[in-house]
Scaffold this active site. Structure first.
Site, PDB file in Angstrom:
ATOM      1  N   HIS A  37       1.401  -0.640   0.174  1.00 14.46           N
ATOM      2  CA  HIS A  37       0.132   0.336   0.306  1.00 14.46           C
ATOM      3  C   HIS A  37       0.583   1.342  -0.500  1.00 14.46           C
ATOM      4  O   HIS A  37       0.175   2.385  -0.520  1.00 14.46           O
ATOM      5  CB  HIS A  37      -1.114   0.268   1.353  1.00 14.46           C
ATOM      6  CG  HIS A  37      -2.259  -0.952   1.336  1.00 14.46           C
ATOM      7  ND1 HIS A  37      -2.187  -2.370   2.313  1.00 14.46           N
ATOM      8  CD2 HIS A  37      -2.629  -1.516   0.811  1.00 14.46           C
ATOM      9  CE1 HIS A  37      -2.168  -2.525   1.943  1.00 14.46           C
ATOM     10  NE2 HIS A  37      -3.689  -2.588   1.355  1.00 14.46           N
ATOM     11  N   GLY A 147      -2.798  -1.776  -7.032  1.00 13.61           N
ATOM     12  CA  GLY A 147      -1.100  -2.391  -7.326  1.00 13.61           C
ATOM     13  C   GLY A 147      -1.767  -3.845  -7.562  1.00 13.61           C
ATOM     14  O   GLY A 147      -3.456  -4.059  -8.075  1.00 13.61           O
TER      15      GLY A 147
HETATM   16  P1  AMP Z   1      -6.870  -3.550  -0.655  1.00 12.17           P
HETATM   17  O1  AMP Z   1      -6.189  -2.752   0.803  1.00 12.17           O
HETATM   18  O2  AMP Z   1      -5.938  -4.910  -0.234  1.00 12.17           O
HETATM   19  O3  AMP Z   1      -7.913  -3.588  -0.540  1.00 12.17           O
HETATM   20  O4  AMP Z   1      -5.437  -2.574  -1.221  1.00 12.17           O
HETATM   21  C1  AMP Z   1      -5.308  -1.817  -1.541  1.00 12.17           C
HETATM   22  C2  AMP Z   1      -4.354  -1.783  -3.224  1.00 12.17           C
HETATM   23  O5  AMP Z   1      -2.869  -1.950  -2.558  1.00 12.17           O
HETATM   24  C3  AMP Z   1      -5.243  -2.217  -4.247  1.00 12.17           C
HETATM   25  O6  AMP Z   1      -4.566  -1.655  -5.191  1.00 12.17           O
HETATM   26  C4  AMP Z   1      -4.007  -3.465  -3.706  1.00 12.17           C
HETATM   27  O7  AMP Z   1      -3.825  -4.038  -5.463  1.00 12.17           O
HETATM   28  C5  AMP Z   1      -2.631  -2.912  -3.785  1.00 12.17           C
HETATM   29  N1  AMP Z   1      -1.972  -3.717  -2.918  1.00 12.17           N
HETATM   30  C6  AMP Z   1      -2.170  -4.537  -2.227  1.00 12.17           C
HETATM   31  N2  AMP Z   1      -1.563  -5.999  -1.845  1.00 12.17           N
HETATM   32  C7  AMP Z   1      -0.261  -4.946  -2.599  1.00 12.17           C
HETATM   33  C8  AMP Z   1       1.225  -5.205  -3.243  1.00 12.17           C
HETATM   34  N3  AMP Z   1       1.873  -6.357  -2.124  1.00 12.17           N
HETATM   35  N4  AMP Z   1       1.683  -4.576  -3.822  1.00 12.17           N
HETATM   36  C9  AMP Z   1       1.348  -3.620  -4.461  1.00 12.17           C
HETATM   37  N5  AMP Z   1       0.121  -3.515  -4.481  1.00 12.17           N
HETATM   38  C10 AMP Z   1      -0.728  -3.857  -3.092  1.00 12.17           C
END
Ligand code: AMP
Length: 282
Positions: A37, A147
């Site tokens: 994030h 991501g």
């Molecule tokens: P989430 O909190 O899981 O909804 O993720 C929020 C954002 O962070 C989304 O755009 C995800 O794709 C991104 N994200 C989650 N894990 C990763 C990672 N390991 N590397 C890069 N971006 C990530």
């Protein structure tokens, strides 16, 4: 970092940025933040004048038997991490602000949301599209950062923004990984120590498929079988899918050509994990 706990304070913050002709960068999340994030926040800072993140565990993207109730919530730590990264503002809506009394509208991304992860999570991507549409209308960002770890989600949101002529640049950024290759995820917290080791075979499976591709293999089924073999060897037996697809549209391919992506999903313990890799032919 400004905390925006209600819609009037968010609206005032956005209006002030627009008056100053500043480009707003937006990083939507569900919290339980990690270095993945934070990499989005860092890129947003580089490309925009102001950065706002949001934390909202969106009920409409969870199925009835999924982990909505027990999804990790670590607000204090999240705030400190975002502030440390130089995030300008944090929007913290509750469900009633996003879906007020009488809410009835739906957004559908059609078949794009029914494939791959959509098979085991019916309605998930429509729920993602719905909340992202609402958040984009509230935040009015010039650019929004996602991501590539959630590859299908990225493709869905890019399609949504194009189809509905949303004036936002949808930016996809590389997956941040642990030292052993495991893609960082809020759901990695569900893994017990033995499971944590097994989970590393997801990225190893992708690398093994990429090796076979580099050695000349062009049959998607053979590449998928190679990935499955590595998963099995690593003790990951509950595999939901392994698929080679066209990177832009997620369409299946008979022979690997152009820009393919391999995507997979598997259960390790009580965690459902996903990973993917764009398999450049160069
Ligand atoms: P989430 O909190 O899981 O909804 O993720 C929020 C954002 O962070 C989304 O755009 C995800 O794709 C991104 N994200 C989650 N894990 C990763 C990672 N390991 N590397 C890069 N971006 C990530």
């Amino acid at each position: 970092m400004e905390l925006l706990n209600d819609l009037p304070s968010l609206r005032a913050w956005v209006a002030a940025r627009e008056l100053a002709r500043e480009r707003i960068g937006f990083v939507p999340t569900m919290g339980a933040l990690h270095a993945g994030h934070l990499s989005l926040v860092r890129q947003a800072r580089l490309r925009c004048d102001r950065v706002v993140a949001s934390i909202f565990v969106n009920p409409t993207q969870f199925g009835p038997n999924e982990d909505f109730a027990r999804y990790p919530r670590t607000l204090e730590a999240d705030q400190a991490l975002l502030a440390g990264e130089g995030c300008d503002a944090l929007f913290l809506p509750d469900a009633g602000m996003i879906y007020p009394e009488g809410f009835t509208t739906r957004v559908s991304v059609g078949s794009l949301g029914e494939d791959l992860c959509g098979r085991s999570r019916p309605g998930h991507f429509d729920g993602v599209a719905l909340v992202v549409t609402i958040l984009f209308h509230l935040v009015r960002p010039a650019a929004a950062f996602f991501g590539l770890k959630d590859y299908q989600q990225f493709v869905v949101i890019r399609r949504l923004a194009r189809d509905l002529a949303m004036p936002v640049e949808v930016v996809g950024l590389p997956t941040v990984r642990e030292a052993d290759g495991l893609a960082m995820s809020s759901r990695n917290r569900y893994l017990a120590p033995g499971e944590r080791e097994r989970a590393a075979s997801l990225s190893r499976a992708l690398l093994a498929a990429r090796e076979r591709l580099r050695a000349g293999e062009r049959d998607p089924a053979v590449l998928e079988e190679e990935a499955l073999r590595v998963l099995r060897e690593g003790g990951v037996t509950e595999v939901e899918y392994v698929a080679v697809r066209e990177a832009e549209t997620l369409a299946p391919m008979e022979r690997v050509s152009g820009e393919p992506v391999m995507l997979l999903a598997a259960r390790v313990g009580r965690a459902r994990l996903i990973d993917n890799m764009v398999l450049s032919l160069a």
